[in-house]
Design a protein around this motif. Structure first.
Motif, PDB file in Angstrom:
ATOM      1  N   SER A   1       3.883  -8.753   5.153  1.00  0.00           N
ATOM      2  CA  SER A   1       3.114  -7.940   3.967  1.00  0.00           C
ATOM      3  C   SER A   1       3.374  -6.484   4.005  1.00  0.00           C
ATOM      4  CB  SER A   1       1.599  -8.417   4.077  1.00  0.00           C
ATOM      5  OG  SER A   1       1.167  -9.847   4.112  1.00  0.00           O
ATOM      6  N   ALA A   2       4.579  -6.206   4.271  1.00  0.00           N
ATOM      7  CA  ALA A   2       5.052  -4.800   4.218  1.00  0.00           C
ATOM      8  C   ALA A   2       6.401  -4.502   3.918  1.00  0.00           C
ATOM      9  CB  ALA A   2       4.547  -4.038   5.664  1.00  0.00           C
ATOM     10  N   SER A   3       7.109  -3.437   3.886  1.00  0.00           N
ATOM     11  CA  SER A   3       8.499  -3.188   3.805  1.00  0.00           C
ATOM     12  C   SER A   3       8.736  -1.988   4.565  1.00  0.00           C
ATOM     13  CB  SER A   3       8.769  -2.825   2.451  1.00  0.00           C
ATOM     14  OG  SER A   3      10.108  -2.724   2.255  1.00  0.00           O
ATOM     15  N   TYR A   4       9.782  -1.228   4.142  1.00  0.00           N
ATOM     16  CA  TYR A   4      10.497  -0.126   5.049  1.00  0.00           C
ATOM     17  C   TYR A   4       9.203   0.828   5.447  1.00  0.00           C
ATOM     18  CZ  TYR A   4      13.382   3.757   6.393  1.00  0.00           C
ATOM     19  OH  TYR A   4      14.017   4.623   7.176  1.00  0.00           O
ATOM     20  N   ALA A   5       9.413   1.562   6.530  1.00  0.00           N
ATOM     21  CA  ALA A   5       8.575   2.442   7.106  1.00  0.00           C
ATOM     22  C   ALA A   5       8.013   3.540   6.220  1.00  0.00           C
ATOM     23  CB  ALA A   5       9.027   3.270   8.380  1.00  0.00           C
ATOM     24  N   THR A   6       8.615   4.026   5.262  1.00  0.00           N
ATOM     25  CA  THR A   6       8.156   5.124   4.274  1.00  0.00           C
ATOM     26  C   THR A   6       7.568   4.720   3.083  1.00  0.00           C
ATOM     27  OG1 THR A   6      10.126   5.692   3.758  1.00  0.00           O
ATOM     28  CG2 THR A   6       9.140   6.905   5.669  1.00  0.00           C
ATOM     29  N   CYS A   7       7.736   3.225   2.652  1.00  0.00           N
ATOM     30  CA  CYS A   7       7.498   2.771   1.305  1.00  0.00           C
ATOM     31  C   CYS A   7       5.791   2.583   1.459  1.00  0.00           C
ATOM     32  CB  CYS A   7       8.116   1.334   1.155  1.00  0.00           C
ATOM     33  SG  CYS A   7       9.672   1.359   1.237  1.00  0.00           S
TER      34      CYS A   7
ATOM     35  N   THR B   1      15.167  -9.025  12.275  1.00  0.00           N
ATOM     36  CA  THR B   1      13.900  -9.029  11.724  1.00  0.00           C
ATOM     37  C   THR B   1      13.369 -10.210  10.816  1.00  0.00           C
ATOM     38  OG1 THR B   1      14.010  -6.381  11.467  1.00  0.00           O
ATOM     39  CG2 THR B   1      12.307  -7.593  10.336  1.00  0.00           C
ATOM     40  N   ILE B   2      12.331 -10.731  11.153  1.00  0.00           N
ATOM     41  CA  ILE B   2      11.607 -11.708  10.085  1.00  0.00           C
ATOM     42  C   ILE B   2      10.694 -10.914   9.345  1.00  0.00           C
ATOM     43  CG2 ILE B   2       9.922 -12.436  11.987  1.00  0.00           C
ATOM     44  CD1 ILE B   2      10.259 -15.267  10.849  1.00  0.00           C
ATOM     45  N   PHE B   3      10.836 -11.461   8.266  1.00  0.00           N
ATOM     46  CA  PHE B   3       9.910 -10.890   7.144  1.00  0.00           C
ATOM     47  C   PHE B   3       8.801 -12.001   6.552  1.00  0.00           C
ATOM     48  CE2 PHE B   3      13.607  -8.153   6.516  1.00  0.00           C
ATOM     49  CZ  PHE B   3      12.875  -6.830   6.694  1.00  0.00           C
ATOM     50  N   LEU B   4       7.585 -11.679   6.613  1.00  0.00           N
ATOM     51  CA  LEU B   4       6.496 -12.690   6.119  1.00  0.00           C
ATOM     52  C   LEU B   4       5.801 -12.242   5.032  1.00  0.00           C
ATOM     53  CD1 LEU B   4       6.436 -12.565   9.556  1.00  0.00           C
ATOM     54  CD2 LEU B   4       5.951 -15.036   9.003  1.00  0.00           C
ATOM     55  N   HIS B   5       5.790 -13.150   3.905  1.00  0.00           N
ATOM     56  CA  HIS B   5       4.856 -12.142   2.529  1.00  0.00           C
ATOM     57  C   HIS B   5       4.470 -13.472   1.897  1.00  0.00           C
ATOM     58  CE1 HIS B   5       5.421  -8.100   1.305  1.00  0.00           C
ATOM     59  NE2 HIS B   5       4.731  -8.633   0.331  1.00  0.00           N
ATOM     60  N   GLY B   6       3.140 -13.281   1.203  1.00  0.00           N
ATOM     61  CA  GLY B   6       2.764 -14.030   0.020  1.00  0.00           C
ATOM     62  C   GLY B   6       3.250 -13.600  -1.125  1.00  0.00           C
ATOM     63  N   SER B   7       3.768 -14.661  -1.927  1.00  0.00           N
ATOM     64  CA  SER B   7       4.269 -14.375  -3.453  1.00  0.00           C
ATOM     65  C   SER B   7       3.497 -13.726  -4.259  1.00  0.00           C
ATOM     66  CB  SER B   7       4.649 -15.659  -3.950  1.00  0.00           C
ATOM     67  OG  SER B   7       6.084 -16.217  -3.378  1.00  0.00           O
ATOM     68  N   LEU B   8       2.012 -13.959  -3.918  1.00  0.00           N
ATOM     69  CA  LEU B   8       1.135 -13.292  -4.814  1.00  0.00           C
ATOM     70  C   LEU B   8       0.443 -12.069  -4.497  1.00  0.00           C
ATOM     71  CD1 LEU B   8      -0.936 -16.627  -5.733  1.00  0.00           C
ATOM     72  CD2 LEU B   8       1.252 -15.744  -6.580  1.00  0.00           C
ATOM     73  N   ASP B   9       1.061 -11.589  -3.459  1.00  0.00           N
ATOM     74  CA  ASP B   9       0.680 -10.072  -2.987  1.00  0.00           C
ATOM     75  C   ASP B   9       0.880  -9.030  -4.051  1.00  0.00           C
ATOM     76  OD1 ASP B   9       0.232  -7.841  -1.677  1.00  0.00           O
ATOM     77  OD2 ASP B   9       1.424  -8.502   0.220  1.00  0.00           O
ATOM     78  N   ALA B  10      -0.438  -8.502  -4.604  1.00  0.00           N
ATOM     79  CA  ALA B  10      -0.492  -7.440  -5.500  1.00  0.00           C
ATOM     80  C   ALA B  10      -0.612  -6.069  -4.915  1.00  0.00           C
ATOM     81  CB  ALA B  10      -1.579  -7.682  -6.494  1.00  0.00           C
ATOM     82  N   VAL B  11      -0.963  -5.799  -3.536  1.00  0.00           N
ATOM     83  CA  VAL B  11      -0.885  -4.581  -2.902  1.00  0.00           C
ATOM     84  C   VAL B  11       0.450  -4.317  -2.514  1.00  0.00           C
ATOM     85  CG1 VAL B  11      -2.044  -3.558  -0.840  1.00  0.00           C
ATOM     86  CG2 VAL B  11      -3.239  -5.332  -2.052  1.00  0.00           C
TER      87      VAL B  11
ATOM     88  N   PRO C   1       4.012  -5.593  -3.303  1.00  0.00           N
ATOM     89  CA  PRO C   1       4.783  -6.551  -4.022  1.00  0.00           C
ATOM     90  C   PRO C   1       5.969  -7.129  -3.279  1.00  0.00           C
ATOM     91  CG  PRO C   1       4.291  -4.743  -5.523  1.00  0.00           C
ATOM     92  CD  PRO C   1       3.974  -4.304  -4.113  1.00  0.00           C
ATOM     93  N   VAL C   2       6.357  -8.469  -3.401  1.00  0.00           N
ATOM     94  CA  VAL C   2       7.154  -9.163  -2.350  1.00  0.00           C
ATOM     95  C   VAL C   2       8.660  -8.376  -2.845  1.00  0.00           C
ATOM     96  CG1 VAL C   2       7.435 -10.892  -4.170  1.00  0.00           C
ATOM     97  CG2 VAL C   2       8.002 -11.353  -1.753  1.00  0.00           C
ATOM     98  N   PHE C   3       8.929  -7.934  -3.864  1.00  0.00           N
ATOM     99  CA  PHE C   3      10.394  -7.434  -4.188  1.00  0.00           C
ATOM    100  C   PHE C   3      10.501  -6.092  -3.234  1.00  0.00           C
ATOM    101  CE2 PHE C   3       7.655  -4.564  -7.332  1.00  0.00           C
ATOM    102  CZ  PHE C   3       8.153  -3.505  -6.961  1.00  0.00           C
TER     103      PHE C   3
END
Length: 319
Positions: free
Chosen positions: A238-244, A261-271, A273-275
């Motif tokens: 539920s995150a992205s690059y270090a400075t995002c 790296t493995i990324f784990l995320h919820g599609s409905l994450d509004a905090v 965003p998955v993009f």
């Protein structure tokens, strides 16, 4: 996320030990099995099951396997010890760092180590006690820690400032562009020193891994950006690059030795965003860095059910 209280630090600044527990682990990882239907897995260039496009199994296994943790369908409780580390010049900047090692004898070089970074506003103690039902996937967070311990990894969970009631410096100006001036950088340098000195027990400083959610996920990315070559693999939840930060996310040129790296995320994450995660992942792919993606289409900003098995399997794959 759900608050989990921690006891007061020892006055002498030394080690505090919480009560120990024994229980059973009813979860395994099978790299050829399928994920629960509520989650989808994208493993990049790896071969996939054509019907399910997935690799993760978080159930089954040997129910008699010994565990550090007590676990049932509604609660997971894992024992921990605590060491204080100073991130500045005075005792006012002491940080609690919780940790535990697996059961049994360590390998010849020591236990591999996973550093887990908690998200904003809540104590790292949250990793050690999970309940279900509970907010933000807290049960799966504690299950991740339990499965790491029971798979032979030592786990270290440092606190952000003020017992975790704040957030990590990684994407907060001016530290986002001047990381070496941050208290979190000083904490990490002293944390590495403590691992090498054996302060957390018989650990292998050459086998470091990191994971975290939200602010802690950005901090996990920071391990690749500012401590090149130290980490074997990362799991960013539920995150992205270090400075995002949230929807604001620009991906710069990445270190050539960025860990798998493995990324784990919820599609409905509004905090977060998955993009924004996908931009980071796609940049790593373009650089021929090993990546994997686990997305839960029904989840928001929370630990997802597939995370415990997926993270352990991914880390095992690069050991």
């Amino acid at each position: 996320m759900l608050a989990c209280g921690t006891s007061a630090p020892p006055e002498d600044g030394g080690v505090r030990s919480d009560a120990a527990h024994d229980a059973t682990l009813d979860a395994t990882v099978d790299s050829d099995a399928t994920v629960d239907s509520d989650a989808t897995v994208d493993t990049g260039d790896a071969p996939r099951d054509a019907a399910n496009d997935s690799f993760v199994d978080t159930g089954g296994g040997d129910a008699a396997a010994p565990s550090r943790c007590e676990a049932d369908e509604t609660q997971i409780r894992c024992p921990r010890e605590t060491l204080q580390i100073r991130d500045g010049l005075t005792a006012l900047t002491n940080r609690d760092v919780h940790y535990q090692v697996p059961l049994g004898d360590p390998p010849p070089g020591g236990f591999p180590v996973v550093i887990m970074f908690q998200g904003s506003l809540f104590s790292a103690g949250l990793n050690w006690l999970g309940v279900r039902p509970g907010p933000f996937g807290n049960y799966y967070q504690a299950q991740t820690l339990m499965m790491l311990l029971d798979s032979g990894y030592a786990v270290i969970t440092p606190e952000a400032r003020f017992e975790g009631s704040t957030f990590w410096d990684t994407n907060i100006p001016p530290f986002s562009i001047a990381w070496e001036t941050s208290g979190d950088h000083r904490l990490m340098l002293r944390l590495f020193e403590a691992i090498e000195a054996g302060d957390f027990g018989p650990l292998d400083a050459e086998q470091l891994y990191a994971t975290g959610i939200s602010s802690g996920g950005y901090m996990t990315s920071r391990m690749a950006v500012s401590y090149e070559g130290r980490f074997r693999a990362l799991a960013i939840h539920s995150a992205s690059y270090a400075t995002c930060s949230g929807a604001v996310c620009l991906i710069p040129e990445l270190p050539p030795d960025h860990p798998p790296t493995i990324f784990l995320h919820g599609s409905l994450d509004a905090v977060v965003p998955v993009f924004t995660m996908e931009s980071y992942r796609d940049t790593l792919r373009a650089d021929d860095i090993e990546v994997e993606t686990v997305i839960d289409p029904a989840a928001g900003h929370a630990w997802i059910e597939a995370a415990p098995g997926a993270i352990v399997r991914f880390f095992n794959g690069v050991r």
